[in-house]
Motif scaffolding. Structure first.
Motif, PDB file in Angstrom:
ATOM      1  N   MET A   5       0.848  -1.189   0.000  1.00  0.00           N
ATOM      2  CA  MET A   5       0.000   0.000   0.000  1.00  0.00           C
ATOM      3  C   MET A   5       0.886   1.242   0.000  1.00  0.00           C
ATOM      4  N   PRO A   6       0.451   2.310  -0.669  1.00  0.00           N
ATOM      5  CA  PRO A   6       1.240   3.533  -0.673  1.00  0.00           C
ATOM      6  C   PRO A   6       1.392   4.087   0.738  1.00  0.00           C
ATOM      7  N   SER A   7       2.547   4.678   1.006  1.00  0.00           N
ATOM      8  CA  SER A   7       2.826   5.182   2.346  1.00  0.00           C
ATOM      9  C   SER A   7       2.675   6.695   2.432  1.00  0.00           C
ATOM     10  N   VAL A   8       1.931   7.280   1.500  1.00  0.00           N
ATOM     11  CA  VAL A   8       1.782   8.732   1.485  1.00  0.00           C
ATOM     12  C   VAL A   8       0.484   9.140   2.159  1.00  0.00           C
ATOM     13  N   VAL A   9       0.480  10.377   2.641  1.00  0.00           N
ATOM     14  CA  VAL A   9      -0.737  10.926   3.232  1.00  0.00           C
ATOM     15  C   VAL A   9      -1.603  11.541   2.137  1.00  0.00           C
ATOM     16  N   ALA A  10      -0.961  12.224   1.221  1.00  0.00           N
ATOM     17  CA  ALA A  10      -1.705  12.855   0.135  1.00  0.00           C
ATOM     18  C   ALA A  10      -0.877  12.812  -1.133  1.00  0.00           C
ATOM     19  N   VAL A  11      -1.508  12.521  -2.247  1.00  0.00           N
ATOM     20  CA  VAL A  11      -0.826  12.483  -3.531  1.00  0.00           C
ATOM     21  C   VAL A  11      -1.653  13.260  -4.538  1.00  0.00           C
ATOM     22  N   THR A  12      -1.104  13.464  -5.721  1.00  0.00           N
ATOM     23  CA  THR A  12      -1.846  14.128  -6.782  1.00  0.00           C
ATOM     24  C   THR A  12      -2.038  13.146  -7.929  1.00  0.00           C
ATOM     25  N   ASN A  13      -3.277  12.937  -8.332  1.00  0.00           N
ATOM     26  CA  ASN A  13      -3.540  11.977  -9.400  1.00  0.00           C
ATOM     27  C   ASN A  13      -3.410  12.634 -10.764  1.00  0.00           C
ATOM     28  N   LYS A  14      -3.751  11.893 -11.803  1.00  0.00           N
ATOM     29  CA  LYS A  14      -3.525  12.379 -13.176  1.00  0.00           C
ATOM     30  C   LYS A  14      -4.356  13.612 -13.508  1.00  0.00           C
ATOM     31  N   THR A  15      -5.476  13.815 -12.821  1.00  0.00           N
ATOM     32  CA  THR A  15      -6.303  14.994 -13.062  1.00  0.00           C
ATOM     33  C   THR A  15      -5.904  16.149 -12.134  1.00  0.00           C
ATOM     34  N   ARG A  16      -4.768  15.963 -11.412  1.00  0.00           N
ATOM     35  CA  ARG A  16      -4.201  16.978 -10.532  1.00  0.00           C
ATOM     36  C   ARG A  16      -5.111  17.279  -9.341  1.00  0.00           C
ATOM     37  N   GLN A  17      -5.977  16.341  -8.991  1.00  0.00           N
ATOM     38  CA  GLN A  17      -6.778  16.470  -7.782  1.00  0.00           C
ATOM     39  C   GLN A  17      -6.048  15.783  -6.638  1.00  0.00           C
ATOM     40  N   THR A  18      -6.100  16.388  -5.464  1.00  0.00           N
ATOM     41  CA  THR A  18      -5.423  15.798  -4.318  1.00  0.00           C
ATOM     42  C   THR A  18      -6.220  14.620  -3.784  1.00  0.00           C
ATOM     43  N   VAL A  19      -5.533  13.509  -3.615  1.00  0.00           N
ATOM     44  CA  VAL A  19      -6.137  12.309  -3.050  1.00  0.00           C
ATOM     45  C   VAL A  19      -5.441  12.041  -1.723  1.00  0.00           C
ATOM     46  N   PHE A  20      -6.208  11.825  -0.664  1.00  0.00           N
ATOM     47  CA  PHE A  20      -5.606  11.544   0.634  1.00  0.00           C
ATOM     48  C   PHE A  20      -6.393  10.417   1.300  1.00  0.00           C
ATOM     49  N   PHE A  21      -5.714   9.688   2.147  1.00  0.00           N
ATOM     50  CA  PHE A  21      -6.289   8.492   2.753  1.00  0.00           C
ATOM     51  C   PHE A  21      -6.704   8.706   4.200  1.00  0.00           C
ATOM     52  N   ARG A  22      -6.024   9.613   4.882  1.00  0.00           N
ATOM     53  CA  ARG A  22      -6.387   9.962   6.255  1.00  0.00           C
ATOM     54  C   ARG A  22      -7.415  11.089   6.177  1.00  0.00           C
ATOM     55  N   GLN A  23      -8.579  10.870   6.720  1.00  0.00           N
ATOM     56  CA  GLN A  23      -9.692  11.803   6.519  1.00  0.00           C
ATOM     57  C   GLN A  23      -9.568  13.031   7.425  1.00  0.00           C
ATOM     58  N   ASN A  24      -8.687  13.938   6.996  1.00  0.00           N
ATOM     59  CA  ASN A  24      -8.357  15.137   7.757  1.00  0.00           C
ATOM     60  C   ASN A  24      -7.764  16.126   6.768  1.00  0.00           C
ATOM     61  N   TRP A  25      -8.466  17.217   6.487  1.00  0.00           N
ATOM     62  CA  TRP A  25      -8.010  18.130   5.437  1.00  0.00           C
ATOM     63  C   TRP A  25      -8.469  19.562   5.710  1.00  0.00           C
ATOM     64  N   VAL A  26      -7.795  20.499   5.065  1.00  0.00           N
ATOM     65  CA  VAL A  26      -8.152  21.908   5.109  1.00  0.00           C
ATOM     66  C   VAL A  26      -8.647  22.316   3.731  1.00  0.00           C
ATOM     67  N   GLU A  27      -9.756  23.031   3.705  1.00  0.00           N
ATOM     68  CA  GLU A  27     -10.281  23.568   2.453  1.00  0.00           C
ATOM     69  C   GLU A  27     -10.023  25.071   2.401  1.00  0.00           C
ATOM     70  N   ILE A  28      -9.516  25.537   1.274  1.00  0.00           N
ATOM     71  CA  ILE A  28      -9.250  26.958   1.046  1.00  0.00           C
ATOM     72  C   ILE A  28     -10.178  27.440  -0.059  1.00  0.00           C
ATOM     73  N   ASP A  29     -11.009  28.410   0.267  1.00  0.00           N
ATOM     74  CA  ASP A  29     -11.996  28.913  -0.683  1.00  0.00           C
ATOM     75  C   ASP A  29     -11.362  29.974  -1.589  1.00  0.00           C
ATOM     76  N   ARG A  30     -11.157  29.598  -2.824  1.00  0.00           N
ATOM     77  CA  ARG A  30     -10.518  30.488  -3.796  1.00  0.00           C
ATOM     78  C   ARG A  30     -11.315  31.779  -3.988  1.00  0.00           C
ATOM     79  N   SER A  31     -12.623  31.658  -4.111  1.00  0.00           N
ATOM     80  CA  SER A  31     -13.464  32.837  -4.367  1.00  0.00           C
ATOM     81  C   SER A  31     -13.437  33.803  -3.190  1.00  0.00           C
TER      82      SER A  31
END
Length: 389
Positions: A5-31
């Protein structure tokens, strides 16, 4: 053979969306970030430039992502604290003017700043001499900003020493002072001392322009000064905490109403029913007084969720406030969700932000911790992915 299994917390997939496995994240509102920038632009004079301060990972909001948004908005300058931040931004494709607000030492590191087109701050005669040395050695004219210590006592040339330095600057052909600035110590609380600092600084600016004929950008206003005193705006302002929608002092919204850019979210990963008299977490500081439902979320003090919030702070689940149950641990926190109807595994939990009609503000956490909102967001660990939405 089983695949690892991958040992990363967050990676970037082919569509450049962040994928993470530990359900803990910060959202930044661009607008909301661009809304705040627009409001600040409207508040200052049309010919006043803006330096967006994106140091310390944009006060915990995600430095590279917001540097890109700042560049997209056509802002004149970006302010950072270190060479490391500047290199990171350049490698991410940021081409904006970047000022290193911190003091560069040892002086050999000036060549690193030059290599990455970063504008250094000069605060001493020896620093100026070293910059001239590297300019000659690299056969390149180097721009810099001169920092005046008008009363902050951190870095900068003390007022009486600024005059001989400015006279020396005129004699140095390979360096070019494109800016001069100072920093206010109590712009949020003391208008009298702030005015004294401003007077000291503007007198030096006038000497440099009138007596020596130097041309440069003069800047002084941090967020608090930007809000409280338009005389501090000069040629450029330096919004930091305010660009992220957080207030530099109480009731600052009377001057400018901005939008908080950051939300911190997680999910329930474990759920259990417990009887009355059940102890939760280290030290047994939380004991249920009724049959209860306790949820576990994958957030702890190693994520920057401060241990001082233990048994004192709420989170939001299904639009309802739920108290933290027991001490916050390194990687996990328990919450009491007994009164949340229909609570289930995987429910979203808001640590900072809005859910339904409820809102947990950064200032609420800061008050519990007896600190400032700057520290709360800046302390969110880099292991927590930042997602721009």
């Amino acid at each position: 053979m089983k695949k690892k299994m991958p040992s990363v917390v967050a990676v970037t997939n082919k569509t450049r969306q962040t994928v993470f496995f530990r359900q803990n994240w910060v959202e930044i509102d661009r607008s909301d970030f661009h809304f705040n920038l627009k409001k600040i632009k409207e508040y200052i004079a049309k010919d006043t430039k803006i330096m967006v301060v994106i140091k310390a990972n944009a006060y915990g909001h995600g430095g590279v992502a917001l540097a890109k948004e700042t560049q997209r908005a056509g802002v004149a300058w970006i302010g950072i604290s270190s060479l490391e931040e500047g290199i990171q931004f350049r490698e991410a494709g940021i081409k904006s003017n970047i000022l290193i607000l911190g003091n560069i030492f040892p002086f050999e590191n000036f060549q690193v700043a030059v290599a990455h087109s970063l504008t250094p701050t000069i605060s001493t005669m020896s620093g100026l001499a070293a910059l001239e040395y590297w300019a000659v050695r690299l056969n390149k004219k180097i721009n810099f900003h001169l920092k005046i210590d008008s009363g902050m006592g951190r870095i900068g040339v003390v007022p009486e020493a600024s005059y001989p330095i400015l006279q020396k600057i005129v004699q140095m052909p390979k360096t070019n002072m494109t800016g001069m600035y100072t920093h206010f110590a109590v712009a949020d609380t003391d208008p009298v001392f702030t005015q004294q600092q401003l007077d000291i600084f503007t007198n030096i600016v006038k000497f440099a322009r009138i007596n020596l004929g130097l041309k440069f950008i003069a800047h002084a206003a941090n967020s608090a000064a930007l809000f409280r005193n338009k005389r501090t705006h000069l040629d450029m302002v330096r919004p930091g905490i305010s660009i992220y929608g957080l207030t530099p002092f109480k009731h600052a919204e009377r001057f400018l109403k901005l939008k908080s850019v950051l939300s911190w979210k997680t999910k329930i990963i474990f759920l259990k029913k417990v009887p009355a008299g059940f102890c939760v977490s280290y030290g047994r500081t939380f004991v249920t007084n009724r049959a209860s439902v306790i949820a576990t979320i994958p957030v702890g003090y190693a994520d920057g969720y401060n241990r001082l919030l233990s048994n004192k702070c709420d989170v939001l689940v299904r639009g309802k406030r739920c108290p933290i149950a027991g001490r916050i641990t390194m990687d996990m926190t328990m919450i009491d969700v007994t009164d949340v109807k229909g609570v289930t595994l995987g429910d979203e939990v808001v640590l900072i932000g809005v859910q339904g009609k409820e809102h947990i503000k950064v200032d609420e956490l800061a008050k519990i911790q007896n600190t400032i909102n700057y520290e709360v967001t800046s302390s969110i660990s880099v292991r927590v992915p930042r997602i721009v939405v």
